[in-house]
Design an enzyme around this catalytic site. Structure first.
Site: not given
Lengths: 496, 99, 499
Positions: A80, A155, A179
């Site tokens: 990420k 997210s 997330s």
């Protein structure tokens, strides 16, 4: 040769260690897959082709020298973009960090590198991890491999989509309010949020420091546990890192895979049952719970009366911390600078830079957090939210006196179409209704595929007491034996 | 009644160094109002005698020994700087505090 | 209004009672910074003592320095404070380019040490200054202003930032308001900072050098009519010497009194002390009050000092400087006035060590406060850095005691010591002063020459120094020209008390 992109991480590790396939071949297969599909999925913000091949070759060379390889050596991984990667662009999907190449590695990156894992690149996300759909990325949306017209969650939509689309067998996510888990649920993947402090935050670009937790994203529970084992454990560079060994997560996943949950008590939160979930989601979750009962688990209803205040408390605590954490993006030391025309003062340049560099959701949350911390409002908002946090923790502690784990839907709804929740920020926030209490408490939770609704994946969330991460892996792995694996259809939907 | 006024939003923007324009002020004022009304529900909980939680995991005294470790070179330190000069970060003129 | 403006503190105190308060910042002398492992030495190239943490790079996290916590607890204990059983760091949020995170890690409503006091002596009276709190925070970077006059921010067109100092541990010591000092308020302020400096120096946790900024002081001053509530206070910054502390209070008292006399009101504001004029000027008034939005730093866990640990730290406290000074004063047999001179010269430790090395207190005091203080003053350095050590002085005094050096020659030797030429014995040898020190023959020859020429000797004793030439000639003759004529002359003059 079989398609290595469909293999599990555990299988790949074994095949590479045995010499059945080289790390470079595995890496190239995944890079090829990215080249094939990522123009449609857009899971990646940056693909580090050269770095990946170099790292893979190192593993092959080590093996050639006769060195013993770890279980995930040579296995590719997507990271990420909120994790600092030395020399590799790290933007947190924000314009304000465009082009920034950190001069250091996050602790979990050092551990991933030390394990011989191969970073493929950096994945898309909501800007600074604020969002539940990846629509708030400054660099375009990521599409759900199950339906390219729908969101991949957020997210960490990029990490979940990359794993769901076979672009990577493993990925790193970060979970502040859901997330990792919510994208896992809506993409039919496994998303694991370890105990807060069980995985180091050093090098994780902070959103909400008291909640942020990095964790694994995978297609099966054992793979998540293997990655958890690699990244977990005490880090002296993170004051909030727990000075204790990683719970025995890999052993727990293997134990769960025997499909026996005799003696395990599972709690259903009464306050969650009436609320919010779409009928199809509720039905899939019911079926999953029945499956757990068939495996020997006992189901108990428990009451957590303060969970209904978790969402409001979260949307005070997280933005408050974020308003302070994101102050440093001021155009002085790194990242964007706007309006420095030789006339304007630094104060003006800072304001113009931040206005231009932050997207609307980030701006909204900074203002919300600034408000909640202001003198005159602190006690009513931030102070009160922290008291609610205490009450939620007490609810968890009371529940875990009765049961081993708690279960719930991961998110109230399946992947929704793009644009359907962006006009009303609070509607977006509801996606995290079930995931947020755990973040406030600090305990671990995992989302595992539980079935489908309307042809889209549904996730079951399993929550455990702090530092009892092994329990959730056991239950999750057991469920896996009862639920047929969810395989996304060939990438369909509009393409642009 | 609105939980937050347009003027308050403008004040927040100044505190947070965000050059929000007039149109955005209206949008944010409306949105923040909705959010604040929703999150104000935390006030419904009777919590007068409840201690606040700032850290979910109760650790204390996590300290570091006073031993120097290598840091960054000047080049690395300045590598991301929008503007640098003489080994330092260059910034536009700062509004002065002395009159 | 100018006609009524008071000219002296006595005039001010005739109408108003002053209340003062002091906030002192001390940079700790730890090896590493407060929240990262970067070195803290002065003078490095810009931005070379930095890392992701003290540069505020995204993702970096602070970890507190144990030595800094211990130093702060020791300062708190030395100031008779209670040590908090549990406390947290807080973030103070405001934007400024010398602060890499745009917040400062500090302590807010939970300081590490609270509620102590410090007794100071002013004009023979003991004044107890209450200590409200001692807390720990991080220092900021250094900003260089370009384009304005002499590096000032005013008028600058751009600034350059160096983060080497960012993150150095900074202890803030805040007094309770000090009322009732009357005309002595300026002296009390100065005596407090002096005593605080001595205590912190004795703890060995900071070099507490005001001129280098490792000790900084903000002075709060207010005036009120007798019996009335305390007045509005101003905070004076940029007070960079002990003398300035006193001057800043005095100047604020005079200024505020003239404002109040004229029927005006005191504005609560930050003012800047100006060394050149000795007065204070207002800071830029901000359009809105700063709201620092303090909240507990989620990146740092609470501190809960174990009482056993605190007791261990208490056991390391040195004798308080005030007690120690009194003890040494008695041991050395000096007057209070002389002791004050010793303290002001920064010579307490030096004399103590010299005495410990076998020198008499009088001799030690004579050398440190005389020749060496003069040389330190000339060179513009602290006495401790003049280049001579207590061991040097002890050796020198011994040579004098043994008759191997006269005072005058000893001063020449000291010149060599200060110049770094070596120990007194080495310098005696190297500078050819050995003729004095190593030969009984030369001393004997001088004695003989004096005995043989009593008339000449008497002239010299009477101040006719030129007459010594005849004696020098006699000695040179007696030593067959091997003695150093100047040394012989010095020796003769010294022996005859004419040096």
């Amino acid at each position: 040769m079989t398609d290595v992109t469909k293999a599990t991480a555990a299988e790949l590790g074994r095949m590479i260690a045995s010499g059945e396939v080289s790390a470079e071949e595995v890496t190239r297969a995944h890079l090829d897959r990215i080249a094939q599909v990522d123009d449609r999925v857009h899971a990646f913000l940056h693909v580090d082709t050269d770095g990946a091949i170099t790292a893979a070759r190192k593993v092959d060379e080590a093996r050639a020298r006769g060195e013993e390889l770890g279980p995930l050596a040579g296995v590719p991984i997507a990271i990420k973009d909120v994790i600092a990667t030395k020399g590799v662009p790290t933007t947190a999907a924000s314009k304000i960090l465009e082009g920034w190449r950190p001069p250091y590695n996050a602790t979990i990156m050092e551990r991933i590198n030390a394990a011989g894992m191969v970073m493929l690149g950096k994945t898309n996300m909501d800007e600074f991890a604020m969002g539940s759909s990846t629509e708030y990325s400054a660099y375009g949306v990521t599409r759900n491999p199950w339906d390219l017209d729908r969101i991949p969650g957020g997210s960490g939509g990029g990490s979940a989509a990359a794993v769901a689309a076979y672009e990577a067998p493993l990925a790193i996510g970060t979970d502040t309010g859901g997330s990792i888990r919510q994208p896992g649920a809506v993409t039919g993947t496994v998303g694991s949020k370890p105990t807060y402090g069980g995985t180091s935050r050093y090098g994780l670009i902070a959103f909400s420091s008291s909640l942020d937790t990095p964790g694994p994203v995978s297609r099966n529970v054992l793979d998540a546990a293997l990655l958890h084992q690699v990244i977990g454990g005490h880090d002296p560079r993170d004051s909030t890192s727990i000075p204790a060994p990683v719970p025995a997560v890999v052993e727990a996943a293997r134990l769960g895979a025997t499909g026996d949950l005799t003696g395990v008590r599972i709690g259903l939160v009464r306050e969650f049952s009436g609320e919010g979930a779409e009928p199809g989601v509720a039905a899939a979750v019911r079926d999953a719970i029945e499956a757990l009962v068939k495996l020997g688990a006992e189901v108990v209803e428990v009451s957590c009366p303060h969970f209904e205040y978790a969402l409001p408390a979260y949307y005070l605590i997280a933005p408050s911390e974020a308003s302070s954490n994101l102050a440093r993006f001021d155009g002085v030391r790194y990242g964007l600078r706007v309006g420095d025309d030789g006339q304007r003062s630094l104060e003006e340049v800072m304001s113009l830079t931040r206005e231009a560099g932050f997207g609307p959701e980030v701006t909204r949350r900074i203002m919300l957090g600034t408000y909640a911390l202001s003198s005159g409002y602190y006690e009513a908002y931030y102070g009160q939210a922290q008291k609610v946090r205490t009450l939620i923790t007490r609810d968890f502690n009371a529940a875990f006196e009765q049961v081993d784990v708690l279960v719930s839907p991961t998110t109230p709804f399946v992947a929704f179409p793009f644009g359907s929740r962006t006009s009303d920020p609070y509607q977006m926030y509801l996606a995290d209704l079930y995931t947020i209490p755990t973040n406030l408490y600090g305990g671990p939770a995992i989302s595992v595929p539980a079935g489908v609704s309307e042809g889209l994946p549904v996730g079951l969330q399993i929550m455990a007491p702090t530092m009892a991460d092994d329990r959730m892996y056991r239950v999750a792995a057991a469920l896996e034996t009862a639920i047929p694996p969810l395989t996304p259809p060939a990438l369909t939907g509009s393409n642009s | 009644m609105a939980a937050i006024s347009r003027e308050e939003v403008a004040h927040l923007a100044r505190l947070a160094r965000l050059a929000v324009n007039e149109t955005e002020l209206d949008t944010f004022a409306g949105q923040l109002d909705v959010i604040l009304q929703a999150v104000a529900r935390v006030g419904e909980v009777a919590a007068a005698d409840i201690p606040p939680t700032s850290h979910s995991i109760p650790l204390t005294n996590i300290l570091r020994d006073d031993v120097v470790q290598p840091g960054l070179t000047q080049q690395e330190a300045l590598s991301g700087a929008p503007d640098a000069q003489d080994g330092r970060f260059r910034v536009p003129r700062i509004l002065d505090e002395e009159a | 209004m100018t006609t009524t403006a008071p000219a002296t503190v006595e005039e001010v105190v005739a109408r108003y009672e002053p209340v003062i308060g002091l906030e002192t910042h001390v940079e700790l002398g730890t090896r590493t910074k407060m929240f990262c492992s970067c070195p803290t030495e002065f003078g490095a190239e810009p931005n070379t003592q930095v890392c992701p943490v003290c540069l505020g790079l995204p993702g970096s996290l602070p970890v507190a320095n144990k030595a800094a916590i211990e130093a702060t607890i020791r300062i708190g204990l030395a100031l008779n404070c209670s040590i908090a059983a549990w406390c947290r760091f807080a973030r103070k949020n405001y934007f400024y380019p010398d602060m890499p995170k745009d917040f400062q890690i500090s302590q807010y409503d939970e300081p590490l040490c609270v509620d102590g006091y410090l007794d100071v002596e002013v004009e023979g009276k003991t004044v107890r200054v209450g200590i409200e709190r001692v807390h720990l925070e991080e220092d900021t970077g250094k900003t260089l202003h370009i384009g304005g006059a002499t590096g000032r921010i005013h008028g600058a067109t751009e600034s350059l930032v160096d983060y080497n100092r960012a993150g150095i541990p900074l202890v803030e010591i805040v007094t309770k308001p000090v009322a009732g000092a009357g005309t002595l308020a300026p002296e009390v302020a100065r005596a407090y900072v002096t005593e605080l400096r001595d205590i912190i120096r004795s703890l060995g946790v900071s070099d507490v050098r005001m001129e280098q900024g490792s000790l900084r002081c903000d002075v709060n001053t207010s005036l009120n009519r007798p019996g009335a509530e305390w007045g509005t206070r101003t905070e004076t910054k940029n007070v960079n010497s002990l003398r300035s502390v006193e001057r800043a209070v005095r100047s604020e008292m005079l200024r505020q009194a003239s404002v109040l006399d004229a029927g005006g009101r005191i504005t609560q504001e930050t003012r800047h002390f100006r060394e050149d004029t000795g007065d204070t000027r207002p800071g830029r008034s901000k359009e809105e009050a700063t709201d620092y939005r303090y909240f507990p730093d989620p990146d740092l866990v609470p501190l809960a000092p174990d009482p056993v640990w605190v007791e261990e730290l208490k056991a390391t406290l040195p004798e308080p400087p005030r007690v120690r000074r009194e003890r040494l004063r008695e041991q050395w047999g000096v007057s209070e006035h002389d002791m004050e001179s010793i303290v002001n010269a920064g010579a307490v430790e030096l004399i103590e060590a010299t005495v410990a090395a076998g020198t008499s207190p009088d001799a030690a005091r004579k050398w440190w406060l005389g020749e060496l203080a003069r040389r330190a003053n000339e060179a513009g350095v602290e006495l401790a850095e003049v280049g001579a050590t207590p061991a040097h002085v002890a050796e020198l005094a011994r040579l004098v005691d043994e008759g191997k050096l006269t005072d005058k020659l000893a001063r020449a030797v000291l010149e060599g010591v200060v110049a770094g030429e070596g120990s007194p014995a080495e310098i005696v040898a190297a500078r050819g002063l050995e003729v004095v020190s190593d030969t009984g023959a030369l001393t004997a020859a001088v004695g003989e020459a004096i005995a043989a020429n009593p008339d000449v000797a008497q002239k010299v004793r009477d101040g006719k120094v030129a007459a010594a030439g005849a004696l020098v000639g006699a000695v040179m003759k007696a030593t067959k020209g091997q003695a150093d004529a100047k040394t012989v002359r010095d020796l003769i003059l010294s022996r005859l008390g004419a040096a």
